[in-house]
Scaffold this active site. Sequence first.
Site, PDB file in Angstrom:
ATOM      1  N   GLY A 211       0.834  -1.203   0.000  1.00 29.43           N
ATOM      2  CA  GLY A 211       0.000   0.000   0.000  1.00 29.43           C
ATOM      3  C   GLY A 211       0.859   1.239   0.000  1.00 29.43           C
ATOM      4  O   GLY A 211       2.063   1.167  -0.270  1.00 29.43           O
ATOM      5  N   ASN A 212       0.255   2.367   0.297  1.00 32.31           N
ATOM      6  CA  ASN A 212       1.041   3.597   0.428  1.00 32.31           C
ATOM      7  C   ASN A 212       0.355   4.528   1.425  1.00 32.31           C
ATOM      8  O   ASN A 212      -0.719   4.221   1.935  1.00 32.31           O
ATOM      9  CB  ASN A 212       1.249   4.268  -0.932  1.00 32.31           C
ATOM     10  CG  ASN A 212      -0.063   4.635  -1.592  1.00 32.31           C
ATOM     11  OD1 ASN A 212      -0.824   5.457  -1.073  1.00 32.31           O
ATOM     12  ND2 ASN A 212      -0.346   4.024  -2.741  1.00 32.31           N
ATOM     13  N   TYR A 213       0.983   5.668   1.685  1.00 32.17           N
ATOM     14  CA  TYR A 213       0.533   6.548   2.768  1.00 32.17           C
ATOM     15  C   TYR A 213      -0.609   7.491   2.382  1.00 32.17           C
ATOM     16  O   TYR A 213      -0.979   8.345   3.176  1.00 32.17           O
ATOM     17  CB  TYR A 213       1.701   7.394   3.272  1.00 32.17           C
ATOM     18  CG  TYR A 213       2.732   6.622   4.043  1.00 32.17           C
ATOM     19  CD1 TYR A 213       2.379   5.914   5.186  1.00 32.17           C
ATOM     20  CD2 TYR A 213       4.061   6.597   3.633  1.00 32.17           C
ATOM     21  CE1 TYR A 213       3.322   5.214   5.908  1.00 32.17           C
ATOM     22  CE2 TYR A 213       5.016   5.891   4.351  1.00 32.17           C
ATOM     23  CZ  TYR A 213       4.639   5.195   5.489  1.00 32.17           C
ATOM     24  OH  TYR A 213       5.568   4.501   6.202  1.00 32.17           O
ATOM     25  N   ALA A 279      -3.663   7.629  -5.264  1.00 33.65           N
ATOM     26  CA  ALA A 279      -2.267   7.207  -5.345  1.00 33.65           C
ATOM     27  C   ALA A 279      -2.303   5.718  -5.674  1.00 33.65           C
ATOM     28  O   ALA A 279      -2.262   4.865  -4.790  1.00 33.65           O
ATOM     29  CB  ALA A 279      -1.568   7.463  -4.023  1.00 33.65           C
TER      30      ALA A 279
END
Length: 406
Positions: A211-213, A279
């Site tokens: 995943g990402n932030y 994102a």
Amino acid sequence: MENVLKNKHIVLGITGSIAAYKAAYLVRALVKKGAEVQVIMTPAGKEFIAPLTLSTLSSKPVISEFFSNRDGSWNSHVDLGLWADAMLIAPATAATIGKMAQGIADNMLITTYLSCKAPVFIAPAMDLDMFAHPSTQQNLDRLRSFGNQIIEPGEGELASHLIGKGRMEEPEIIVAALEAFFSQKQQLEKKKIVITAGPTYEKIDPVRFIGNYSSGKMGFALAEACAAQGAAVTLIAGPVALQTQHPAIHRIDVESADEMYAAAMSSFPEADAAILCAAVADYKPETEATEKIKRETKGEMTLNLVPNRDIAAALGAVKRPDQILAGFALETNNEQSHAESKLKRKNLDFIVLNSMRDAGAGFQHDTNKIDIIDADGSIIRYPLKPKSEVAFDIIDHLAMLVNKYD
Ligand code: C5P
């Protein structure tokens, strides 16, 4: 001021407060401005002011029961909710505010409120201690979080002869609040906007993902801003801990880039514009393990990644000349040239650039600092602002382009 209330449909809910007498002035003022007013009273409201007064002033029978007493016909709260351009509850008692906040639909006013697609204005009226009680304040906060507008009560002598905050605002101020609302130019009226927001999760096995932030805050702020400007919004959201407020936002929750791609591709043909703020993970695991991967049995491991499809580029490839496509670029170096090449590669109409180098901009922050780069090469640079305000800058730009095709 232009007569913005003319022909507007206002549902006026009147509840059981001594301030109900002021509702008569309210009806008269609204009707004088050319609005059509449909009064709904709670049973307690009728104890404070005669329905006959209000039906005479509004030239419409007052509704308070689910069934009409005269012929037993059904009063449809759904029809009323759809008829309304605005719903106003004035005076709103602590009891009605509590029921609205909790969805306790035990009378015609609350059922209409729950069916209402239009903006809702609430003018509380109660004794100072009732108003100050955390229960009332929490209920009001909850209503605000639904996008309802609270017309704050004034301070002064109350019916109890105590002095404090709880007096329903004067009818002319309430009318002014409605006028202010209707005079706002709805820049995206009747437009359909697709927005992608948040991160994507790419599954490794049933319990792990890449995943990402991304928090989704920018995309959610954009969705609210578009809806506030009159657009019907389809918000395709990756896994985020956020809620939407405006009723004109249709939310589709997805998890992976593939799911987001499918939802975006199927929503886009109907849309006037798409804003791609998600994102999206660039890569996903080539295979997804069906069972939890165990260190004990697997030992050292290599994760093979394959590229995800680029949603922005895919929409750019099918975009019609009357559709606007906007993307985001979050860069750490050579910001402008990277953003410009993305703009071209993905066939975007404009790209919103935020640099990781700007303090307070980008992931997880509540503020953002952007530049908007257009397909014709022009650049607008904005200062650091809260994301909600940045959203309005982006929407202004979008509205200008979208409305070119009217
Ligand atoms: O190439 P990059 O990911 O930096 O491009 C950013 C822009 O492209 C953003 O608007 C993002 O939402 C969009 N994007 C997309 N699908 C991807 C990757 C990025 O829509 N797979």
